[in-house]
Scaffold this motif. Structure first.
Motif, PDB file in Angstrom:
ATOM      1  N   UNK A  38      14.052 -14.046  10.966  1.00 26.24           N
ATOM      2  CA  UNK A  38      13.862 -15.403  11.461  1.00 26.24           C
ATOM      3  C   UNK A  38      13.326 -16.307  10.354  1.00 26.24           C
ATOM      4  N   UNK A  39      13.697 -17.590  10.409  1.00 24.53           N
ATOM      5  CA  UNK A  39      13.331 -18.549   9.362  1.00 24.53           C
ATOM      6  C   UNK A  39      11.835 -18.667   9.129  1.00 24.53           C
ATOM      7  N   UNK A  40      11.026 -18.563  10.171  1.00 28.97           N
ATOM      8  CA  UNK A  40       9.579 -18.771  10.026  1.00 28.97           C
ATOM      9  C   UNK A  40       8.822 -17.502   9.645  1.00 28.97           C
ATOM     10  N   UNK A  41       9.535 -16.407   9.429  1.00 27.84           N
ATOM     11  CA  UNK A  41       8.912 -15.113   9.181  1.00 27.84           C
ATOM     12  C   UNK A  41       8.773 -14.852   7.679  1.00 27.84           C
ATOM     13  N   UNK A  42       7.672 -14.185   7.300  1.00 26.32           N
ATOM     14  CA  UNK A  42       7.454 -13.787   5.914  1.00 26.32           C
ATOM     15  C   UNK A  42       7.591 -12.266   5.820  1.00 26.32           C
ATOM     16  N   UNK A  43       8.483 -11.814   4.944  1.00 25.98           N
ATOM     17  CA  UNK A  43       8.657 -10.386   4.678  1.00 25.98           C
ATOM     18  C   UNK A  43       8.134 -10.142   3.272  1.00 25.98           C
ATOM     19  N   UNK A  44       7.100  -9.308   3.158  1.00 24.97           N
ATOM     20  CA  UNK A  44       6.484  -9.015   1.866  1.00 24.97           C
ATOM     21  C   UNK A  44       6.865  -7.616   1.441  1.00 24.97           C
ATOM     22  N   UNK A  45       7.448  -7.513   0.240  1.00 26.23           N
ATOM     23  CA  UNK A  45       7.808  -6.216  -0.334  1.00 26.23           C
ATOM     24  C   UNK A  45       7.133  -6.147  -1.691  1.00 26.23           C
ATOM     25  N   UNK A  46       6.055  -5.352  -1.778  1.00 27.36           N
ATOM     26  CA  UNK A  46       5.287  -5.225  -3.016  1.00 27.36           C
ATOM     27  C   UNK A  46       6.097  -4.536  -4.118  1.00 27.36           C
ATOM     28  N   UNK A  47       5.655  -4.720  -5.363  1.00 26.97           N
ATOM     29  CA  UNK A  47       6.230  -3.974  -6.478  1.00 26.97           C
ATOM     30  C   UNK A  47       6.135  -2.485  -6.164  1.00 26.97           C
ATOM     31  N   UNK A  48       7.194  -1.758  -6.431  1.00 25.22           N
ATOM     32  CA  UNK A  48       7.210  -0.337  -6.165  1.00 25.22           C
ATOM     33  C   UNK A  48       7.617   0.013  -4.741  1.00 25.22           C
ATOM     34  N   UNK A  49       7.895  -0.991  -3.925  1.00 24.70           N
ATOM     35  CA  UNK A  49       8.351  -0.765  -2.559  1.00 24.70           C
ATOM     36  C   UNK A  49       9.789  -1.227  -2.431  1.00 24.70           C
ATOM     37  N   UNK A  50      10.505  -0.707  -1.409  1.00 22.69           N
ATOM     38  CA  UNK A  50      11.923  -1.033  -1.225  1.00 22.69           C
ATOM     39  C   UNK A  50      12.197  -1.303   0.251  1.00 22.69           C
ATOM     40  N   UNK A  51      12.966  -2.342   0.508  1.00 17.96           N
ATOM     41  CA  UNK A  51      13.448  -2.634   1.852  1.00 17.96           C
ATOM     42  C   UNK A  51      14.951  -2.389   1.849  1.00 17.96           C
ATOM     43  N   UNK A  52      15.425  -1.412   2.638  1.00 24.39           N
ATOM     44  CA  UNK A  52      16.823  -1.038   2.695  1.00 24.39           C
ATOM     45  C   UNK A  52      17.403  -1.568   4.004  1.00 24.39           C
ATOM     46  N   UNK A  53      18.333  -2.515   3.883  1.00 25.19           N
ATOM     47  CA  UNK A  53      18.943  -3.109   5.080  1.00 25.19           C
ATOM     48  C   UNK A  53      20.396  -2.670   5.146  1.00 25.19           C
ATOM     49  N   UNK A 112       0.830  -1.203   0.000  1.00 28.20           N
ATOM     50  CA  UNK A 112       0.000   0.000   0.000  1.00 28.20           C
ATOM     51  C   UNK A 112       0.863   1.250   0.000  1.00 28.20           C
ATOM     52  N   UNK A 113       0.638   2.151   0.963  1.00 28.98           N
ATOM     53  CA  UNK A 113       1.397   3.395   1.025  1.00 28.98           C
ATOM     54  C   UNK A 113       2.704   3.242   1.804  1.00 28.98           C
ATOM     55  N   UNK A 114       2.963   2.087   2.369  1.00 20.31           N
ATOM     56  CA  UNK A 114       4.254   1.815   3.020  1.00 20.31           C
ATOM     57  C   UNK A 114       5.237   1.431   1.921  1.00 20.31           C
ATOM     58  N   UNK A 115       5.995   2.410   1.420  1.00 20.34           N
ATOM     59  CA  UNK A 115       6.816   2.194   0.224  1.00 20.34           C
ATOM     60  C   UNK A 115       8.281   1.918   0.495  1.00 20.34           C
ATOM     61  N   UNK A 116       8.856   2.488   1.558  1.00 25.77           N
ATOM     62  CA  UNK A 116      10.284   2.311   1.815  1.00 25.77           C
ATOM     63  C   UNK A 116      10.480   1.993   3.291  1.00 25.77           C
ATOM     64  N   UNK A 117      11.194   0.908   3.580  1.00 25.87           N
ATOM     65  CA  UNK A 117      11.532   0.542   4.946  1.00 25.87           C
ATOM     66  C   UNK A 117      13.033   0.512   5.104  1.00 25.87           C
ATOM     67  N   UNK A 118      13.545   1.191   6.157  1.00 27.13           N
ATOM     68  CA  UNK A 118      14.982   1.261   6.408  1.00 27.13           C
ATOM     69  C   UNK A 118      15.327   0.519   7.688  1.00 27.13           C
ATOM     70  N   UNK A 119      16.408  -0.234   7.669  1.00 22.86           N
ATOM     71  CA  UNK A 119      16.952  -0.792   8.903  1.00 22.86           C
ATOM     72  C   UNK A 119      17.385   0.365   9.777  1.00 22.86           C
ATOM     73  N   UNK A 120      17.178   0.268  11.083  1.00 23.27           N
ATOM     74  CA  UNK A 120      17.513   1.359  11.996  1.00 23.27           C
ATOM     75  C   UNK A 120      18.800   1.110  12.770  1.00 23.27           C
TER      76      UNK A 120
END
Length: 162
Positions: free
Chosen positions: A147-162, A125-133
């Motif tokens: 964690x192995x059992x966790x699901x991280x979803x990053x939609x098209x047009x979104x970015x996860x910056x680690x 949705x409107x959560x487009x960019x996530x940054x590691x803190x």
């Protein structure tokens, strides 16, 4: 690892009663509204581990960070204890920046920043960019984990910056 005294290690911290999710000043940070206090020591067994993986103690060049007799401080692999020296009251940081670290308070460490994803998260949705803190000074030694059992979803047009 059991320690009896730490003299300047890096930069990380403890938590007390922190309003609105962390950061800012509260009554345990001052003495009679006259003196601001950096807390720096361990009076109870403490483990630095996931999900925070780092703590920061604000200190001074002439101060020590003590561990009381019989107290054990355990630092897990991939975790870090940091000490940041200040020579004056850093109001801007304490009013705003303390929310960006896990600083030591009178009775515990702040729980403001975590470095392990322990439940499902989504950038949708409107959560487009996530940054590691993870603070810059800790990024080399403190990994960002999912964690192995966790699901991280990053939609098209979104970015996860680690």
């Amino acid at each position: 690892m059991a320690l009896t005294k730490i003299t300047k290690v890096g930069s990380n911290g403890l938590d007390d009663d922190v309003s609105a999710g962390g950061g800012g000043l509260n009554s345990t940070d001052t003495i009679d509204k006259l003196l601001f206090v950096h807390h720096g020591g361990f009076t109870a067994d403490t483990t630095i581990s996931s999900p925070q993986k780092f703590i920061e103690i604000m200190s001074h060049n002439d101060a020590t960070i003590d561990i009381e007799n019989g107290v054990t401080v355990t630092i897990d692999d991939g975790s870090m204890l940091m000490s940041t020296d200040h020579s004056d009251f850093y109001m801007t940081f304490m009013a705003n920046g303390a929310a960006g670290t896990n600083i030591q308070r009178a009775t515990k460490f702040d729980d403001n920043v975590r470095t392990s994803v322990t439940s499902d998260i989504s950038l949708t949705g409107v959560k487009k960019v996530g940054y590691s803190q993870i603070p810059t000074g800790a990024q080399i030694d403190v990994p960002f984990d999912i964690d192995n059992s966790v699901i991280v979803t990053v939609d098209d047009g979104a970015v996860l910056v680690i």
